[in-house]
Design a protein around this motif. Structure first.
Motif, PDB file in Angstrom:
ATOM      1  N   GLN A   2       0.885  -1.150   0.231  1.00  0.00           N
ATOM      2  CA  GLN A   2       0.223   0.055  -0.063  1.00  0.00           C
ATOM      3  C   GLN A   2       0.588   1.183   0.268  1.00  0.00           C
ATOM      4  O   GLN A   2       1.859   1.378   0.811  1.00  0.00           O
ATOM      5  N   GLN A   4       0.310   5.513   0.514  1.00  0.00           N
ATOM      6  CA  GLN A   4      -1.114   5.795   0.864  1.00  0.00           C
ATOM      7  C   GLN A   4      -0.585   7.279   0.760  1.00  0.00           C
ATOM      8  O   GLN A   4       0.253   7.880   1.678  1.00  0.00           O
ATOM      9  N   TYR A  94       1.092  11.742  -7.503  1.00  0.00           N
ATOM     10  CA  TYR A  94       0.718  10.021  -6.672  1.00  0.00           C
ATOM     11  C   TYR A  94       2.153   9.818  -6.337  1.00  0.00           C
ATOM     12  O   TYR A  94       3.139  10.558  -7.186  1.00  0.00           O
ATOM     13  N   GLN A 117      -2.949   5.774  -4.086  1.00  0.00           N
ATOM     14  CA  GLN A 117      -4.448   6.663  -4.530  1.00  0.00           C
ATOM     15  C   GLN A 117      -4.009   8.030  -4.814  1.00  0.00           C
ATOM     16  O   GLN A 117      -5.468   8.476  -5.759  1.00  0.00           O
TER      17      GLN A 117
END
Length: 125
Positions: A2, A4, A94, A117
C-alpha cells in the motif's frame, strides 16, 4: 502492499505544501520512489524521484529549485516539499514505488510497480 499519499490541499500561489507517502512494501526488497502528477485534461507527468538509498534525487525541469524529494526509510515514508507553488502545479499527485533490480528509472512511469491513490493539490492565483 500500500502507498498512502497525503498532504494535498488548497494553497495560494507562492505558498508551500509538503506531501507524504506512507509505503507498506516488502521489506526484503529495495525501492526507488517517485512522485508524478496529473492535471485535468493532461497526461500524467514525472515530478521527482529518489533512489532507494536516498543518495540520488531527480526532478522535472518545471519543479527544479522549488520542490525537494526526501525519504525516511525507518518510517517508510517519502516526502515532497513544494515551495513557491504556481497555479500550473495544480494536479493530483501520486507516489509510486519501483523495485530496484540494479537500475532505477525515475521518470518512466511504466516501470513503477506500485501506485498510491493520489492527493489533490490546488494552487490559486
Amino acid at each position: 502492499v500500500q502507498l498512502q499519499a497525503s498532504g494535498g490541499g488548497l494553497v495560494q500561489a507562492g505558498g508551500s505544501l509538503r506531501l507524504s507517502c506512507a509505503a507498506s512494501l516488502p521489506t526484503h526488497k529495495n525501492y526507488g520512489m517517485g512522485w508524478f502528477r496529473q492535471a485535468p485534461g493532461k497526461e500524467r507527468e514525472f515530478v521527482a524521484g529518489i533512489s532507494w538509498s536516498g543518495g540520488s534525487t531527480y526532478y522535472a525541469d518545471s519543479v527544479k529549485g522549488r520542490f525537494t524529494i526526501s525519504r525516511d526509510n525507518a518510517k517508510r515514508t517519502v516526502y515532497l516539499q513544494m515551495n513557491s507553488l504556481k497555479p500550473e502545479d495544480t494536479a493530483v499527485y501520486y507516489c509510486a514505488a519501483q523495485e530496484y533490480n540494479g537500475s532505477y528509472h525515475p521518470d518512466r512511469a511504466r516501470v513503477y510497480d506500485y501506485w498510491g491513490q493520489g492527493t489533490l493539490v490546488t494552487v490559486s492565483s
